[in-house]
Design a protein around this motif. Structure first.
Motif, short mmCIF file in Angstrom:
data_model
loop_
_atom_site.label_atom_id
_atom_site.label_comp_id
_atom_site.label_asym_id
_atom_site.label_seq_id
_atom_site.Cartn_x
_atom_site.Cartn_y
_atom_site.Cartn_z
N SER A 21 0.81 -1.23 0.00
CA SER A 21 0.00 0.00 0.00
C SER A 21 0.83 1.27 0.00
CB SER A 21 -0.98 0.01 1.19
OG SER A 21 -1.89 -1.05 1.07
N THR A 22 2.01 1.18 -0.57
CA THR A 22 2.84 2.38 -0.74
C THR A 22 3.26 2.45 -2.21
OG1 THR A 22 5.04 1.40 -0.43
CG2 THR A 22 3.79 2.01 1.58
N PRO A 23 3.75 3.58 -2.65
CA PRO A 23 4.23 3.66 -4.04
C PRO A 23 5.40 2.72 -4.33
CG PRO A 23 3.91 5.86 -3.14
CD PRO A 23 3.74 4.89 -2.00
N PRO A 49 8.87 -3.16 5.47
CA PRO A 49 8.11 -4.32 5.95
C PRO A 49 7.72 -5.21 4.77
CG PRO A 49 6.77 -2.33 6.04
CD PRO A 49 8.14 -1.91 5.64
N ALA A 50 7.67 -6.51 5.03
CA ALA A 50 7.33 -7.46 3.98
C ALA A 50 6.49 -8.60 4.54
CB ALA A 50 8.60 -8.01 3.34
N LEU A 51 5.60 -9.11 3.72
CA LEU A 51 4.83 -10.31 4.04
C LEU A 51 5.39 -11.46 3.22
CD1 LEU A 51 1.11 -9.10 3.91
CD2 LEU A 51 2.45 -9.68 5.93
N VAL A 52 5.53 -12.62 3.85
CA VAL A 52 5.94 -13.82 3.15
C VAL A 52 4.74 -14.75 3.17
CG1 VAL A 52 7.52 -15.78 3.10
CG2 VAL A 52 8.34 -13.52 3.87
N LEU A 53 4.22 -15.06 2.00
CA LEU A 53 3.02 -15.88 1.84
C LEU A 53 3.42 -17.20 1.21
CD1 LEU A 53 1.00 -12.94 0.32
CD2 LEU A 53 0.88 -13.73 2.68
N VAL A 54 3.04 -18.30 1.85
CA VAL A 54 3.45 -19.62 1.39
C VAL A 54 2.21 -20.49 1.14
CG1 VAL A 54 4.75 -21.70 1.99
CG2 VAL A 54 5.57 -19.46 2.76
N GLY A 55 2.16 -21.12 -0.02
CA GLY A 55 1.07 -22.05 -0.28
C GLY A 55 0.70 -22.12 -1.74
#
Length: 75
Positions: A21-23, A49-55
């Motif tokens: 949600s940032t440029p 900040p970062a999200l790590v999504l697994v699946g």
């Protein structure tokens, strides 16, 4: 490596989304084996900040439709 050691497939899709949600938002698609090999280290900012999504749902879109259809809740 821990997820693969616990039985997750090395081909399991992974998405890393940074600065959501940032440029400066950006995303990287790879697999658990890529992660274990350190391929995300040079890509990551380290300050954002970062999200790590697994699946499996984070794999290709044709597979996603099948996965989601098979996982619908039934009343």
């Amino acid at each position: 490596q821990q997820l693969m050691h616990q039985g997750k497939s090395a081909d399991t899709p992974v998405r890393i989304i940074e600065s959501i949600s940032t440029p400066k938002e950006r995303a990287l698609a790879l697999t658990l084996s890529d992660m274990a090999a350190g391929h995300a280290l040079t890509w990551l900012d380290g300050q954002a900040p970062a999200l790590v999504l697994v699946g499996a749902v984070f794999g290709n879109s044709l597979q996603n439709a099948e996965i989601l259809a098979d996982s619908l809740l039934r009343a």
